[in-house]
Motif scaffolding. Structure first.
Motif: not given
Length: 471
Positions: A246-247, A284-286, A291-294
């Motif tokens: 998705d975007g 980038d936030a979002g 549900e996962l950490t970076p």
């Protein structure tokens, strides 16, 4: 006979006194660009004139397999066997580099002349991989100089085609299993988590690159006269990509995901921060799975990225509906992802969403592999690195990028420990590639300590092989 602390002190002095820089400069000066077949002689010369003599001086028996099986890759296998009953370490390095990008480096730098500016040592291959395998070679030399022996056996494998996908490496390893037999694999490539963080990673994500094409017609047609009447391949392709991801960078097709994030992997990544370097882009936030950490997203999960896409000429558009559109996508995947039949899986998903006119085709693929974070070799190595630096060691289940780890873990069946001597901002593969002097210094100390612990101290998890007898 020198003790551990004395060896580490000598290693630091060697870097501080310019010795390491001088030796690295001699390696960087070889234009070992593997993407140009005209450099094959230079690549073979690096193995025969730079690496083989070093190994021979340390008592290695060398075999060079130039253009093995008539292919594009050459291999050097050096073996130093002190005693079959001692542990055997398989080490690895690659002689080749990517294109030098001459004329694109800052300050007019020559990519094949090592130059220093502050803590940065600029040169093609300084970080990937000449500086890294030089660290490991020098550590072996320091240990031999101090003790006259290593206390373990070493098999050193060099190839000259890592930057072009390690052609024939898997086949070479399969054909030379006995020659490459070992108890543990320890090598250096790729980046640390950060410049300040001693790191061990245990494998690498795999990758599948595939194309999506919407080839609808040979001609382009006026957008005013035909808009709303004929299908636009660019619009169609964009929507088809949205079937897969998705975007916001979240994979939508379950077939492109692993079955689970193992508890051991999640535990190893707990608290790890990514993109902490001064030159790193901000996370980038979002973006990606919320549900996962970076750290889990890049080291423990899968990502699907659009590498390139286009229709007509976006820099010189005309009032016409293009006839075709094309995109290149890449799935980076972890162990536990079934990528067999991926092309048909993607095509079925596109067909099911009304896009049979978009065709999927797999271009390249390489496997994922790693050992488990709770393997006893991991805790042993982490403790050795901690003792050498006084710093905690970060354990990454795998790096986000690619390395031929599957050759060593899956084909040769070894526990694989990668101890990198570079960092995320080293600009490998780009103009201004560099090695950081503090990492070279600390890396040499780390490997001296690790090799000392493997041989002289002998506290590794190595268990001597017991040959069973049957009546």
């Amino acid at each position: 006979m020198s003790n551990r602390k004395e060896i580490l002190k000598k290693a630091a002095s060697f870097v501080d006194g310019g010795g390491f820089f001088s030796e690295l400069a001699a390696l960087v000066g070889h234009r070992t660009v593997s993407t140009n077949s005209a450099n094959r002689l230079e690549l073979n010369s690096y193995l025969t004139d730079k690496i083989a003599p070093r190994l021979q001086q340390m008592g290695f028996d060398n075999r060079i397999h130039a253009e093995w099986n008539g292919g594009a890759n050459s291999f050097l296998v050096g073996r130093r066997i002190e005693n079959p009953d001692l542990p055997t370490m398989l080490c690895y390095g690659h002689a080749d580099v990517v294109d030098g990008h001459e004329g694109q480096w800052d300050e007019g730098r020559d990519p094949f002349t090592l130059s220093a500016e502050g803590e940065r040592w600029y040169g093609r291959g300084s970080a990937d991989n000449k500086g890294q395998h030089l660290v490991n070679l020098k550590a072996l030399e320091f240990l031999l100089e101090a003790h006259g022996s290593l206390g373990f056996n070493v098999v050193f494998l060099f190839e000259s085609g890592e930057e072009i996908g390690s052609p024939d490496l898997a086949e070479f390893a399969e054909a030379h299993r006995e020659e490459l037999a070992a108890d543990v694999f320890i090598a250096s490539d790729g980046p640390r988590l950060s410049a300040e963080t001693p790191t061990i990673f245990l494998g690498a994500r795999g990758g599948v690159t595939f194309e999506l094409t919407a080839d609808l017609r040979e001609e382009s047609y006026h957008s005013g006269n035909w808009g709303g009447l004929i299908r636009n391949p660019a619009t169609t392709l964009a929507a088809a990509i949205g079937v897969l991801v998705d975007g916001h960078g979240r994979i939508r097709l379950p077939a492109l995901l692993p079955s689970t994030l193992p508890a051991a992997v999640r535990s190893a990544l707990e608290g790890i921060q990514v993109a902490t370097g001064a030159d790193d882009p901000s996370v980038d936030a979002g973006w990606g799975d919320p549900e996962l950490t970076p750290a889990e997203r890049v080291y423990g999960w899968n990502t699907l990225e659009v590498l390139a896409m286009g229709a007509a000429d976006p820099y010189h558009p005309v009032n016409a509906i293009p006839g075709d559109a094309r995109a290149i996508l890449q799935l980076r995947f972890v162990v536990g992802t079934d990528v067999t039949g991926l092309e048909s899986q993607v095509q079925r998903a596109l067909d099911g969403h009304g896009f049979p006119m978009v065709r999927a085709k797999v271009l390249t693929s390489f496997p994922a592999s790693r050992i488990e974070p709770d393997d006893p070799w991991v805790s042993w190595a982490a403790e050795s690195l901690r003792e050498s630096t006084g710093l905690p060691t970060t354990i990454l289940p795998n790096i986000g990028g690619s390395l031929p780890n599957a050759v060593f873990e899956s084909i040769l069946g070894l526990p694989t420990l990668w101890i990198p001597h570079s960092y995320p901002g080293c600009l490998q593969h780009a103009p201004n590639e560099h090695m950081l002097e503090p990492i070279a210094r600390q890396g040499l100390q780390l490997m001296c300590g690790l090799f000392h612990d493997l041989g002289v101290r002998g506290n590794s998890p190595f268990a001597p092989r017991v040959l069973s007898t049957h009546a």
